[in-house]
Design a protein around this motif. Structure first.
Motif, mmCIF file in Angstrom:
data_model
loop_
_atom_site.group_PDB
_atom_site.id
_atom_site.type_symbol
_atom_site.label_atom_id
_atom_site.label_comp_id
_atom_site.label_asym_id
_atom_site.label_seq_id
_atom_site.Cartn_x
_atom_site.Cartn_y
_atom_site.Cartn_z
ATOM 1 N N UNK A 51 0.166 7.244 -13.294
ATOM 2 C CA UNK A 51 0.055 7.878 -11.970
ATOM 3 C C UNK A 51 1.264 8.765 -11.703
ATOM 4 N N UNK A 80 -3.413 8.568 -7.177
ATOM 5 C CA UNK A 80 -3.435 7.597 -6.078
ATOM 6 C C UNK A 80 -4.180 6.325 -6.494
ATOM 7 N N UNK A 81 -5.352 6.507 -7.100
ATOM 8 C CA UNK A 81 -6.182 5.357 -7.452
ATOM 9 C C UNK A 81 -5.594 4.563 -8.615
ATOM 10 N N UNK A 141 -2.380 4.101 -9.000
ATOM 11 C CA UNK A 141 -1.376 3.236 -8.380
ATOM 12 C C UNK A 141 -2.060 2.004 -7.759
ATOM 13 N N UNK A 142 -3.120 2.249 -7.005
ATOM 14 C CA UNK A 142 -3.834 1.142 -6.369
ATOM 15 C C UNK A 142 -4.307 0.124 -7.405
ATOM 16 N N UNK A 145 -1.701 -2.316 -8.798
ATOM 17 C CA UNK A 145 -1.418 -3.481 -7.954
ATOM 18 C C UNK A 145 -2.599 -4.455 -7.933
ATOM 19 N N UNK A 146 -3.806 -3.899 -7.912
ATOM 20 C CA UNK A 146 -5.002 -4.743 -7.879
ATOM 21 C C UNK A 146 -5.055 -5.655 -9.102
#
Lengths: 309, 309
Positions: free
Chosen positions: A94, A130-131, A133-134, A137-138
């Protein structure tokens, strides 16, 4: 006895090379599983996420997670380690996708291929970053990573601290602001400690967190991670000044063109090489308590400063 | 008995208004604490994060977290609820900052002020959005949010699911791809369920997670959140078609100019208003099991479809 000096021998270089290849393939397979292709109108952002993460790189960060985790007998199988390894590679990807954008470093090439916004478009690249990065964490928060929620939440917290405004993104901000202005050695060191160092140190620490390291072990691993992170960046500056575009797979000599303050500009090529070597040696010694189990990590410290790409 | 119909009376409107103001002030104070000003060369990205999060908005998402959490006697004090409320407002703010970028919606105004890339610059806006996303996850993972790591990791997971490629970002991707092409009602509903619905539903669910809701309670809250999310977006389309720029604090009539498929284009203004009203009514009924404790949430459902800005 374990070899903790900083000179390479051919046998350990071969062992490292095999280990890097094997773990990179496992990280690649995990990324492919964790970011699966989908149908439907949102497919484009997933395609861009896969483009940015799959098919490449040394996987230094993912390697550190998995190799450090393997030092600990308590570790909960390789599945969790490779999930955390894939997660940090997503986070790293990312940052590269956003870093390459026209408003940032404006780079058309990444690993010898069109960067994400050239292959797709700017909007898709922003969203894919962006996704990623998400998703990083997920993946850490999912039960498959570790049965203990305390371990999972520690990983989330450590990754956030390493990559946010007080870590990687803070370093990118300083980097943008420093262009065209002469930075001191202290400023350049601080910039890189944040911009690349924090995530490399996190990668090593993530392995220790997964392995249930005790405080002394974790501190040694963190110290190792900090030093190879710094050595890695100095070596990167040396490469930018000395390697060809073909070797790098990206535009060479960009630092000088952008009038960036680099370790090479401040220390000279030989001085920078020497500093990187010192850091690699210190990194090796931080692992003394782990004995020869940590030989691959020592080999890695040497490889980081001697690599040609 | 509790009033579960969808018509507003002046008293409940005043009670909601007071409750919104009080909780918005608490969310604002928490954001100010959680993204503190710093000195040093990375200050610029923090300034942009503060610019994008502080000083504004209805705080609908933060309100939902705190108000839903207050339904549950077991909730662990207001501190945790306001931290989670600030977290979702950071996540929302990051999406707005990136959405406004020239390569995305190219919007110069946000809440009547220059959007982040106009106030700072594009690179800073990209980085500030990135760091706001990171901070949103970090805040959830910190022990101050809840003493139980299981609760914290559940919040991280739920936020990631709501905001990633299968949620908000997926919706943004569909939105970019749908411009200039006629979408069906089903496609527009799907787009908005992802783009704005997921995060609004998450906000309500986060309150339930913090409150230790049982499965039935959590399902009811999720259903309420899903319906007011959908109602909110339909009302937004109606506002874009009917309100003035001054009322909106942002460029009005943009949907039509961008040839976006909207609920208004598909259902007409009256049809869209009627659909939003139906959703609000259903949202109210989902809360029946909570009795009059949930009256503010019912008022909110009505407010969402009747608001003028």
């Amino acid at each position: 006895m374990t070899n903790s000096g900083a000179s390479t021998n051919p046998t350990s270089a071969e062992a490292l090379s095999a280990s890097l290849k094997q773990r990179a393939a496992a990280v690649e397979a995990m990324l492919d599983r964790l970011v699966p292709r989908v149908d439907g109108p949102e497919a484009r952002v997933i395609d861009a996420m896969r483009y940015a993460t799959l098919g490449g790189g040394k996987r230094l960060r993912g390697y550190l997670v998995a190799e450090v985790a393997s030092l600990f007998p308590e570790q909960n199988g390789e599945e969790g380690a490779y999930r955390a390894a894939a997660s940090v590679e997503m986070l790293h990807a990312y940052s590269l996708v956003h870093d390459d954008l026209p408003a940032m470093d404006d780079d058309d090439l990444r690993r010898g291929q069109p960067s994400a916004h050239r292959k797709f478009d700017e909007a898709t690249a922003i969203l894919a970053g962006d996704a990623l990065q998400t998703r990083a964490f997920e993946v850490l928060a999912e039960t498959e990573t570790h049965p203990d929620a305390v371990v999972r939440v520690q990983l989330v917290l450590a990754l956030a601290q390493a990559s946010g405004a007080a870590g990687m993104v803070g370093g990118q901000m300083i980097d943008m602001e420093g262009e065209g202005r002469a930075l001191s050695l202290k400023e350049v060191s601080h910039l890189h400690a944040l911009k690349t160092g924090c995530l490399i140190r996190y990668s090593a620490e993530a392995g220790a967190i997964l392995g249930g390291a005790n405080p002394e072990q974790r501190e040694r691993i963190a110290s190792y991670g900090r030093d190879i992170g710094a050595a890695f960046q100095i070596a990167d500056d040396v490469l930018d000044a000395t390697a060809t575009e073909e070797e790098l797979g990206k535009t060479a000599g960009k630092d000088q063109a952008a009038e960036k303050s680099t370790f090479v500009a401040l220390l000279g090529i030989d001085g920078a090489r020497k500093e990187a070597g010192k850091l690699a040696e210190r990194a090796c010694h931080a692992l003394d308590i782990f004995g020869e189990k940590a030989d691959r990590l020592r080999d890695l410290a040497r490889y980081v400063v001697e690599r040609r790409s």
